[in-house]
Write an enzyme that holds these catalytic residues in place. Structure first.
Site, PDB file in Angstrom:
ATOM      1  N   HIS A 292     -41.298  73.483 -17.702  1.00 47.61           N
ATOM      2  CA  HIS A 292     -42.421  72.669 -17.424  1.00 47.61           C
ATOM      3  C   HIS A 292     -42.047  71.157 -18.039  1.00 47.61           C
ATOM      4  O   HIS A 292     -41.339  71.088 -18.961  1.00 47.61           O
ATOM      5  CB  HIS A 292     -43.719  73.194 -18.188  1.00 47.61           C
ATOM      6  CG  HIS A 292     -44.875  72.300 -17.803  1.00 47.61           C
ATOM      7  ND1 HIS A 292     -45.129  71.005 -18.303  1.00 47.61           N
ATOM      8  CD2 HIS A 292     -45.865  72.465 -16.585  1.00 47.61           C
ATOM      9  CE1 HIS A 292     -46.191  70.632 -17.554  1.00 47.61           C
ATOM     10  NE2 HIS A 292     -46.670  71.446 -16.754  1.00 47.61           N
TER      11      HIS A 292
ATOM     12  N   GLU B  14     -43.851  70.638  -9.303  1.00 49.46           N
ATOM     13  CA  GLU B  14     -44.710  69.810  -9.915  1.00 49.46           C
ATOM     14  C   GLU B  14     -44.146  68.081  -9.991  1.00 49.46           C
ATOM     15  O   GLU B  14     -43.274  68.059 -10.972  1.00 49.46           O
ATOM     16  CB  GLU B  14     -45.133  70.114 -11.390  1.00 49.46           C
ATOM     17  CG  GLU B  14     -45.844  71.607 -11.402  1.00 49.46           C
ATOM     18  CD  GLU B  14     -46.664  71.852 -12.787  1.00 49.46           C
ATOM     19  OE1 GLU B  14     -47.667  71.821 -12.466  1.00 49.46           O
ATOM     20  OE2 GLU B  14     -45.841  71.683 -13.556  1.00 49.46           O
TER      21      GLU B  14
END
Ligand SMILES: O=C[C@H](O)COP(=O)(O)O
Length: 255
Positions: free
Chosen positions: A104, A174
């Site tokens: 992430h 993302e």
């Protein structure tokens, strides 16, 4: 929305470190209620998942039992042994985790996770039978083709160039600049990036890889996207009813 040629849509949410233990359990109960209210999810065309903090996982597994919600973890280590403070993929598997976030943007940025660590984690997760939710995204706004190229290279590094590993991944695209923002990246931009990425992946027979979008995603976005296999929600699913609304949008698209 033009659906990707993948099998299912994935709709998930991570709580990051926003919630305490009691709050997480209360919210998970609400999420389960949203899922239970949609029996069509049992068919598996839409796969819901939830990723709470590590200490919540055992109780979350009990709460999710018998529901279609897949339990995820926010991170993992890369092997058993002397790695103080880490959690092994094998233990996550024992706890009922099916999906693990790797790479992430917040881990890359604040915890100095580099591509070699991410590759080790992907490999360890796969070995433990977990599905890596590989998080990728360009740090700055770019033209869609350049963003797709950046993301393609991140995926290639994460599988150490072995594209056979990539077929077992779910990709969370993302754009870093869209995480924690007021609004998501524009639907046109996301669709163009994912479309270009699928073109690049096609050379490895991976055009059908699940690629979901994350970054300030909220109800109303999914029906505007093309080629995207679902959404990875954050803050806008702290209200569990929003998660339900996105599930409805996904179910409508797969009817
Ligand atoms: O893990 C989820 C994503 O990073 C998106 O978070 P956000 O919707 O709060 O920007």
């Amino acid at each position: 929305m033009k659906l990707p040629a993948t099998e299912a849509l994935f709709i998930g949410v991570s709580t990051k470190m926003y919630m305490g233990y009691a709050q997480s359990l209360e919210w998970l109960g609400q999420l389960v209620a949203e899922v239970d209210a949609r029996p069509a999810l049992v068919a598996g065309r839409v796969v819901p998942f939830v990723i709470p903090s590590f200490p919540v996982l055992p109780e979350a597994a009990r709460l999710l039992e018998g529901t279609p919600l897949v339990l995820g973890a926010q991170n993992c280590g890369w092997s058993d042994g002397p790695w103080t403070g880490e959690v092994s993929p094998s233990m996550l598997g024992e706890l009922g985790v099916g999906l693990v976030e790797i790479g992430h943007a917040e881990r890359r940025r604040y915890f100095a996770e580099d591509e070699s660590m991410i590759a080790l984690k992907v490999s360890a997760a796969v070995d433990a039978g977990l599905t890596p939710l590989l998080c990728v995204g360009e740090p700055e706004t770019l033209a869609p083709a350049a963003a797709a190229d950046t993301v393609y290279r991140q995926i290639k590094a994460a599988v150490s160039g072995d594209w056979s590993v990539a077929s077992g991944l779910v990709i969370a695209y993302e754009p870093v600049w869209a995480i924690g923002a007021a609004e998501p990246a524009s639907a046109g931009y996301v669709s163009q990036v994912v479309d270009a990425l699928r073109d690049s992946l096609a050379q490895h027979d991976l055009a059908r890889l699940p690629i979901i979008y994350g970054g300030s995603a909220k109800p109303g976005l999914l029906p505007q996207l093309n080629e995207v296999s679902g959404l990875f929600l954050g803050r806008f699913a702290h209200d569990a009813t929003n998660f339900g609304r996105v599930l409805d949008e996904a179910l409508a698209l797969t009817n």
